[in-house]
Design a protein around this motif. Structure first.
Motif, PDB file in Angstrom:
ATOM      1  N   ARG A  98       0.833  -1.213   0.000  1.00  0.00           N
ATOM      2  CA  ARG A  98       0.000   0.000   0.000  1.00  0.00           C
ATOM      3  C   ARG A  98       0.863   1.258   0.000  1.00  0.00           C
ATOM      4  O   ARG A  98       0.616   2.200  -0.755  1.00  0.00           O
ATOM      5  CB  ARG A  98      -0.921  -0.012   1.217  1.00  0.00           C
ATOM      6  N   ASN A  99       1.883   1.277   0.842  1.00  0.00           N
ATOM      7  CA  ASN A  99       2.783   2.433   0.876  1.00  0.00           C
ATOM      8  C   ASN A  99       3.506   2.621  -0.454  1.00  0.00           C
ATOM      9  O   ASN A  99       3.704   3.749  -0.921  1.00  0.00           O
ATOM     10  CB  ASN A  99       3.808   2.274   1.999  1.00  0.00           C
ATOM     11  N   MET A 100       3.893   1.507  -1.050  1.00  0.00           N
ATOM     12  CA  MET A 100       4.612   1.567  -2.314  1.00  0.00           C
ATOM     13  C   MET A 100       3.727   2.121  -3.426  1.00  0.00           C
ATOM     14  O   MET A 100       4.167   2.932  -4.250  1.00  0.00           O
ATOM     15  CB  MET A 100       5.114   0.169  -2.690  1.00  0.00           C
ATOM     16  N   ALA A 154      -2.693  14.097  -6.187  1.00  0.00           N
ATOM     17  CA  ALA A 154      -3.043  13.898  -4.784  1.00  0.00           C
ATOM     18  C   ALA A 154      -4.379  13.178  -4.646  1.00  0.00           C
ATOM     19  O   ALA A 154      -4.540  12.299  -3.780  1.00  0.00           O
ATOM     20  CB  ALA A 154      -3.098  15.255  -4.071  1.00  0.00           C
ATOM     21  N   LEU A 155      -5.340  13.528  -5.499  1.00  0.00           N
ATOM     22  CA  LEU A 155      -6.665  12.898  -5.441  1.00  0.00           C
ATOM     23  C   LEU A 155      -6.585  11.422  -5.804  1.00  0.00           C
ATOM     24  O   LEU A 155      -7.189  10.569  -5.130  1.00  0.00           O
ATOM     25  CB  LEU A 155      -7.620  13.624  -6.398  1.00  0.00           C
ATOM     26  N   ILE A 156      -5.832  11.091  -6.850  1.00  0.00           N
ATOM     27  CA  ILE A 156      -5.670   9.689  -7.253  1.00  0.00           C
ATOM     28  C   ILE A 156      -5.012   8.900  -6.125  1.00  0.00           C
ATOM     29  O   ILE A 156      -5.435   7.778  -5.800  1.00  0.00           O
ATOM     30  CB  ILE A 156      -4.832   9.592  -8.542  1.00  0.00           C
ATOM     31  N   ALA A 157      -3.971   9.471  -5.518  1.00  0.00           N
ATOM     32  CA  ALA A 157      -3.275   8.795  -4.416  1.00  0.00           C
ATOM     33  C   ALA A 157      -4.214   8.592  -3.232  1.00  0.00           C
ATOM     34  O   ALA A 157      -4.221   7.515  -2.604  1.00  0.00           O
ATOM     35  CB  ALA A 157      -2.056   9.618  -3.991  1.00  0.00           C
ATOM     36  N   LEU A 158      -5.032   9.596  -2.923  1.00  0.00           N
ATOM     37  CA  LEU A 158      -5.959   9.507  -1.788  1.00  0.00           C
ATOM     38  C   LEU A 158      -7.025   8.445  -2.026  1.00  0.00           C
ATOM     39  O   LEU A 158      -7.318   7.635  -1.131  1.00  0.00           O
ATOM     40  CB  LEU A 158      -6.609  10.876  -1.559  1.00  0.00           C
ATOM     41  N   VAL A 159      -7.603   8.442  -3.207  1.00  0.00           N
ATOM     42  CA  VAL A 159      -8.637   7.447  -3.533  1.00  0.00           C
ATOM     43  C   VAL A 159      -8.054   6.044  -3.511  1.00  0.00           C
ATOM     44  O   VAL A 159      -8.654   5.109  -2.964  1.00  0.00           O
ATOM     45  CB  VAL A 159      -9.261   7.753  -4.919  1.00  0.00           C
ATOM     46  N   THR A 160      -6.873   5.885  -4.083  1.00  0.00           N
ATOM     47  CA  THR A 160      -6.214   4.576  -4.107  1.00  0.00           C
ATOM     48  C   THR A 160      -5.919   4.096  -2.688  1.00  0.00           C
ATOM     49  O   THR A 160      -6.136   2.927  -2.357  1.00  0.00           O
ATOM     50  CB  THR A 160      -4.900   4.654  -4.912  1.00  0.00           C
ATOM     51  N   ASP A 161      -5.423   4.997  -1.850  1.00  0.00           N
ATOM     52  CA  ASP A 161      -5.114   4.638  -0.463  1.00  0.00           C
ATOM     53  C   ASP A 161      -6.374   4.215   0.285  1.00  0.00           C
ATOM     54  O   ASP A 161      -6.347   3.263   1.070  1.00  0.00           O
ATOM     55  CB  ASP A 161      -4.462   5.829   0.241  1.00  0.00           C
ATOM     56  N   THR A 162      -7.471   4.904   0.057  1.00  0.00           N
ATOM     57  CA  THR A 162      -8.741   4.556   0.714  1.00  0.00           C
ATOM     58  C   THR A 162      -9.197   3.160   0.318  1.00  0.00           C
ATOM     59  O   THR A 162      -9.617   2.355   1.162  1.00  0.00           O
ATOM     60  CB  THR A 162      -9.834   5.582   0.339  1.00  0.00           C
ATOM     61  N   LEU A 217      -7.315   0.682  -0.853  1.00  0.00           N
ATOM     62  CA  LEU A 217      -6.393  -0.320  -0.325  1.00  0.00           C
ATOM     63  C   LEU A 217      -6.557  -0.495   1.187  1.00  0.00           C
ATOM     64  O   LEU A 217      -6.398  -1.599   1.712  1.00  0.00           O
ATOM     65  CB  LEU A 217      -4.946   0.083  -0.652  1.00  0.00           C
ATOM     66  N   ARG A 218      -6.879   0.569   1.889  1.00  0.00           N
ATOM     67  CA  ARG A 218      -7.123   0.470   3.336  1.00  0.00           C
ATOM     68  C   ARG A 218      -8.345  -0.408   3.609  1.00  0.00           C
ATOM     69  O   ARG A 218      -8.349  -1.203   4.562  1.00  0.00           O
ATOM     70  CB  ARG A 218      -7.333   1.856   3.940  1.00  0.00           C
ATOM     71  N   LYS A 219      -9.384  -0.238   2.798  1.00  0.00           N
ATOM     72  CA  LYS A 219     -10.591  -1.053   2.961  1.00  0.00           C
ATOM     73  C   LYS A 219     -10.261  -2.537   2.767  1.00  0.00           C
ATOM     74  O   LYS A 219     -10.704  -3.401   3.528  1.00  0.00           O
ATOM     75  CB  LYS A 219     -11.646  -0.632   1.935  1.00  0.00           C
ATOM     76  N   PHE A 220      -9.464  -2.801   1.745  1.00  0.00           N
ATOM     77  CA  PHE A 220      -9.115  -4.188   1.464  1.00  0.00           C
ATOM     78  C   PHE A 220      -8.203  -4.759   2.544  1.00  0.00           C
ATOM     79  O   PHE A 220      -8.275  -5.940   2.883  1.00  0.00           O
ATOM     80  CB  PHE A 220      -8.429  -4.280   0.098  1.00  0.00           C
ATOM     81  N   GLU A 221      -7.344  -3.898   3.096  1.00  0.00           N
ATOM     82  CA  GLU A 221      -6.378  -4.345   4.102  1.00  0.00           C
ATOM     83  C   GLU A 221      -7.074  -4.883   5.360  1.00  0.00           C
ATOM     84  O   GLU A 221      -6.541  -5.748   6.055  1.00  0.00           O
ATOM     85  CB  GLU A 221      -5.447  -3.182   4.475  1.00  0.00           C
TER      86      GLU A 221
END
Length: 528
Positions: free
Chosen positions: A146-148, A191-199, A201-205
């Motif tokens: 996720r960080n990567m 920034a928006l793409i990174a934020l949406v992607t992080d959200t 991946l967090r849900k899946f995590e």
């Protein structure tokens, strides 16, 4: 509020432009993520099974991670050229460290008693790896993944520096054309793409992470979760790969007529490449791809021309004479200089200079008018007398090139209090903010219309003429001989007042470079 309004207007007016950049950014990032994941997890497993390899491999990935991205790009450009390939390789290099370390850490932190139990039950090494180690290590691996991913999306903005796609194009173009709204528009989308992607991946995590109850830590439902989600994940990856293949493979094997035009990272060059591209596409069935704002300018474009990655670009005789041909002698006659440059390019590189546009974009030394008045500075020699009280700023390559700072300082005896490396699009901002007192500039810069700046007189005639024209590969001319007559339409057709006016319209009036180029061609009667 004005900036926000400008950004929103950009999104509306240039929606096709930003949608294309978003697609390019996602494609570049995704390819890098997939390849880095495969390599990183594989290396992590290898060093977990063979601890002797752990220190050297992690040491190497750590070392690569500490190298500045610009340095890696500069190194790789000489090997893999400009464009997407170099950008993807750079992103992979930076993405390896979190994947290798998270995989290694996740596997090594597994309770040895669990492994011993599996061995006692007769499990093979592969079964232990596949059914026990990887499932138990998955939460740690996924955290690194996720960080990567977020880091790769954010770092993807550097791709435009070497002529690749992505939202960095908007950022870089905004910087070089003094358009802060364009710069912010590109930055916000990343920034928006990174934020949406992080959200996401967090849900899946949540479904694959550890659960802690009291003092006892245990893994719940990991194997079931993996079984549940492995098929959807594989399907998604396959679909993504199919989409990427469908996008990139046809482009690789496509036989349609196509040429690539490149530009240096400056407004004037953006306009010139648009003029060339629109003229060619209007009068032929050739498709044109423009790679705008390649970092390093001539230093990276010229090698790409020789390799065949770029077909043509606007260049200047003085740059070619001293920087490419490495000539020390001075030729005062501008036309004779052009003829010698043309001859040298043909003999040494099989490249052609096709005509001259009709204006001279030579270097100038520019100073804030209040400083000039304070010290009574009118010429370069006047500047030399007080240079120890002033700060000089210039773009990176000016400090390195043969006809750049060192030779200029030697000729006039400049001894500035300090020297600053500035991006070519930030030099005037440096003057405005008083961070620098003196800059190098081009005589065709739009900002020179502003009364707050003063152009000094080159009283010793240090700078040669920099007549602008088109450099094109011989092979391109053989493939598309019709281009020769089209480029000749620009011979002596762009005057200095024309290019200054167009630069001003882009940088100050905030008009699109393609619109400005179109208006010029229409006014000249070259297109309808």
């Amino acid at each position: 509020m004005t900036l926000i309004k400008e950004i929103l207007n950009l999104y509306v007016d240039k929606s096709d432009f930003f949608i294309e950049l978003i697609g390019q950014h996602l494609a570049i990032s995704l390819i890098a993520v997939l390849i880095a994941s495969i390599i990183g997890i594989s290396l992590g497993i290898i060093i977990s099974e063979n601890e002797k390899l752990a220190s050297p491999i992690i040491g190497i990935t750590n070392f690569l991670y500490t190298i500045p991205s610009i340095a890696i790009l500069g190194f790789l450009v000489s090997i893999s050229g400009v464009g997407n390939t170099t950008a993807i390789i750079t992103l992979i290099i930076y993405a390896l460290l979190p994947m290798v370390t998270s995989t290694h850490t996740g596997i090594k932190n597994i309770d040895e008693r669990t492994i011993e139990s599996a061995v006692g039950m007769g499990s093979t090494k592969f079964q232990i790896l596949y059914k026990i180690k990887l499932p138990l290590a998955l939460p740690v691996i996924f955290s690194g993944f996720r960080n990567m991913v977020i880091m790769t999306i954010a770092l993807g903005g550097i791709a435009s520096f070497i002529g690749a796609g992505g939202l960095g194009v908007a950022i870089w173009r905004g910087i070089t054309t003094n358009n802060s709204a364009m710069t912010m528009a590109g930055s916000l989308l990343i920034a928006l793409i990174a934020l949406v992607t992080d959200t996401i991946l967090r849900k899946f995590e949540k479904y694959i992470n550890y659960r802690v109850t009291g003092k006892r830590t245990k893994i719940l439902k990991i194997n079931n979760t993996i079984k549940k989600y492995i098929k959807p994940i594989v399907i998604v990856i396959i679909v993504i790969l199919i989409v990427l293949v469908s996008i990139f493979v046809p482009k690789i094997f496509k036989k349609d007529k196509k040429i690539v035009i490149a530009s240096k990272p400056m407004t004037e060059q953006y306009i010139l490449t648009e003029i060339l591209a629109q003229l060619i596409e209007e009068k032929t069935d050739i498709n044109v791809e423009i790679k705008k704002g390649i970092g390093g300018g001539t230093a990276n474009i010229h090698p790409a021309m020789i390799k065949g990655e770029i077909d043509m670009y606007p260049e200047y005789t003085g740059t070619s004479w001293e920087y490419i041909l490495k000539k020390k002698s001075r030729i005062e006659d501008p036309i004779k200089l052009y003829e010698e440059v043309k001859k040298g390019y043909k003999e040494n590189y099989d490249l052609n200079w096709l005509g001259l546009y009709g204006y001279n974009s030579t270097y100038a030394i520019v100073i804030n008018k209040d400083i000039a008045d304070k010290y009574n500075i009118n010429t370069y020699s006047d500047l030399a007398k007080v240079s120890d009280k002033l700060v000089f700023g210039a773009e990176y390559d000016f400090f390195e090139r043969e006809d750049g700072y060192n030779a200029l300082a030697k000729e006039y005896g400049f001894k500035f209090k300090n020297k600053l490396d500035l991006d070519i699009g930030l030099k005037y901002q440096g003057l405005e903010s008083k961070k620098v007192d003196v800059i190098n500039a081009s005589t065709t810069d739009a900002k020179l219309k502003d009364d707050q700046y003063k152009v000094l007189i080159d009283d010793k005639g240090f700078f040669p003429s920099y007549l602008a024209g088109t450099v094109i590969r011989e092979e391109t001319l053989k493939d598309y001989p019709e281009i020769k007559e089209i480029i000749k339409l620009l011979d002596n057709n762009i005057k200095e007042e024309d290019i200054v006016k167009m630069n001003y319209e882009v940088e100050v009036d905030k008009k699109d470079d393609n619109t400005v180029a179109r208006e010029f061609l229409v006014n000249k009667g070259l297109v309808k």
